[in-house]
Scaffold this active site. Structure first.
Site, short mmCIF file in Angstrom:
data_model
loop_
_atom_site.label_atom_id
_atom_site.label_comp_id
_atom_site.label_asym_id
_atom_site.label_seq_id
_atom_site.Cartn_x
_atom_site.Cartn_y
_atom_site.Cartn_z
N SER A 143 14.00 21.66 3.98
CA SER A 143 14.63 22.66 4.86
C SER A 143 15.94 23.18 4.28
CB SER A 143 14.89 22.06 6.24
OG SER A 143 13.68 21.79 6.92
N GLU A 179 23.96 11.31 7.77
CA GLU A 179 24.84 12.43 7.42
C GLU A 179 26.26 11.97 7.10
OE1 GLU A 179 22.75 12.45 9.95
OE2 GLU A 179 21.42 14.18 9.64
N HIS A 229 20.50 26.35 8.69
CA HIS A 229 20.16 26.52 10.11
C HIS A 229 21.46 26.74 10.91
CE1 HIS A 229 16.64 24.80 8.31
NE2 HIS A 229 15.92 24.95 9.41
N ARG A 288 18.44 30.12 8.37
CA ARG A 288 17.02 29.78 8.29
C ARG A 288 16.19 31.06 8.18
NH1 ARG A 288 13.11 27.68 13.21
NH2 ARG A 288 11.31 27.14 11.95
#
Length: 461
Positions: A143, A179, A229, A288
């Site tokens: 992604s 993260e 995103h 995105r």
């Protein structure tokens, strides 16, 4: 599992195992008591045994001998490996390779490309000429588009899989769904020096990274973050995954550069600019959804082309100049936009200019870079005389009043998103070219009213 029970402040006789030992000084009485416990003379401070001191001072001679031996070995390596020696010299000088500019991809105008996809193409284009660059994602590599293709993973060869082959020199980092750890690891790599490392995740998950981001900024560590995103434009994942306050809150961190490019070619220049900087961390914020790629030229009225991407490195630049009847003219209104919302400002400019309202579009890929420019450049982009302004960003308006002023307006998102495709979300929440057009007219009216009031005040005075 190894579990240890400890006593805070041990062996201070009175303050161990108390809350006070956590945050307050021992005090002279407790220090003296502690020295007794440890077998030191409580009447003496900063006492160092002479034998210890003499041994420590031998370090100078030992270090000099070790350095001489190392230098001979290093010079032999340089002679045997001239190309690697030149690479090391370049890296230690913190210079980018001469081949970098030619390696940067140029994206075709008129073709819609998501900036996350553009970022992935940039990484893979510069990877071969920038061997010191490595990184990966917090389990979102596909992604985030953060994999340097064809590169092995930084994992033991014994842990290789069918998909990922590893060795000690692998360039692909697999952080896992961690993260905070990813940001901390990249800080550590950057502090070690020489190489440049990046970590990738969704922008919303930068919240988990914030303590490490803040410390990196505080220390001036040039860590790199890839955040994809970047807005409600991610669509159906819904409000839990749609960042609203993240851009504003990240920009509030002193020393962090937040870079939100407005098309694919801005992405390429943004990456180069981030890599040129070794003074502080930077995060590139990417879409995105696909967005337009602009035909680059001079940015003047002739041919109505868009400006070159040279201004990206300055943080903000005039993407499209105000014009009337095919000639460049001073702007009546300025539309200030970032990322995927630049296209809305461009479309609104067409609407406004069709009505005779001269409209300038300013793309702002990085507020922090723009603020570092000299006053003359900032004035050339945002002339103080033009009071009618509109900021356009799919996030909080917090921070944009500095640029739009009292008569300005902001197209923003002051609430959480919803689960729907991105086109419907932008339409439902009023982040559209029509909304920008209306806001520009409202700002123009407000600027005229303000000017009239100032004029009346001047006359009465």
């Amino acid at each position: 599992i190894i579990s240890l029970r400890t006593i805070i402040g041990y062996p201070a006789p009175k303050k161990q195992n108390t809350g006070k030992i956590h945050g307050s000084a021992l005090g002279s009485e407790e220090v003296a008591a502690l020295k007794n416990v440890l077998g030191f003379d409580p009447e003496k401070s900063f006492q160092v045994d002479q034998d210890v001191l003499a041994h420590a001072r031998q370090l100078v001679e030992r270090g000099a001998a070790a350095r001489t031996q190392w230098q001979a070995s290093f010079e032999a390596w340089q002679s045997a490996n001239p190309e690697k020696a030149a690479l090391l010299e370049r890296i230690e000088a913190k210079k980018l390779p001469a081949e970098l500019d030619a390696a940067l991809p140029v994206f075709e105008a008129g073709k819609d490309v998501s900036t996350r996809a553009a970022s992935g193409k940039v990484l893979n284009a510069i990877g071969p000429v920038l061997p010191e660059l490595w990184g990966g994602s917090a389990d979102l590599a596909e992604s985030n588009n953060t994999t340097i293709e064809g590169s092995p993973s930084f994992i033991p060869a014994s842990r290789s899989t069918e998909a990922w082959k590893g060795n000690p020199y692998g360039r692909v980092l697999h952080f896992g769904i961690r993260e905070h750890a990813a940001a901390s690891i990249v800080n550590g790599i950057s502090l070690h020096g020489r190489t440049r490392a990046f970590s990738g995740t969704f922008l919303i998950f930068s919240d988990y990274q914030r303590p490490a981001i803040r410390l990196g900024a505080l220390m001036g560590v040039p860590s790199l973050y890839v955040w994809t995103h970047d807005s409600i434009g991610l669509g159906e994942d819904g409000p839990t995954h749609q960042p609203v306050e993240q851009l504003a809150s990240l920009r509030a961190i002193p020393g962090l550069d937040v870079v939100r490019p407005g098309d694919a070619n801005e992405v390429a220049v943004a990456w180069k600019t981030m890599l040129e900087n070794h003074e502080n961390p930077a995060g590139i914020v990417l879409t995105r959804q696909n967005i337009p790629t602009y035909a680059r030229g001079t940015g003047d009225a002739e041919g109505d082309t868009f400006a070159s991407t040279a201004g990206v490195a300055k943080g903000a630049y005039v993407l499209a100049e105000a014009s009337k009847d095919g000639a460049t003219v001073p702007a009546d209104v300025i539309l200030i936009a970032t990322g995927s919302e630049v296209q809305l400002a461009v479309a609104a400019r067409e609407n406004l200019q069709a009505e005779g309202i001269a409209t300038r579009v300013v793309s702002v890929p990085c507020v922090e870079w723009f603020k570092k420019q000299d006053p003359a450049y900032r004035e050339s982009v945002l002339p103080a005389a033009v009071k009618a302004r509109v900021s356009v960003e799919a996030g909080l308006a917090l921070g944009w009043s500095e640029f739009v002023g009292d008569a300005g307006r902001s197209i923003s998102l002051e609430h959480y998103g919803a689960s729907a495709d991105y086109k419907r979300l932008f339409n439902e929440f009023g982040i559209t070219a029509d909304a920008v057009t209306a806001a520009a007219k409202d700002s123009l009216a407000g600027a005229v009213t303000a000017a009239a009031k100032d004029s009346l005040a001047g006359l009465s005075a």
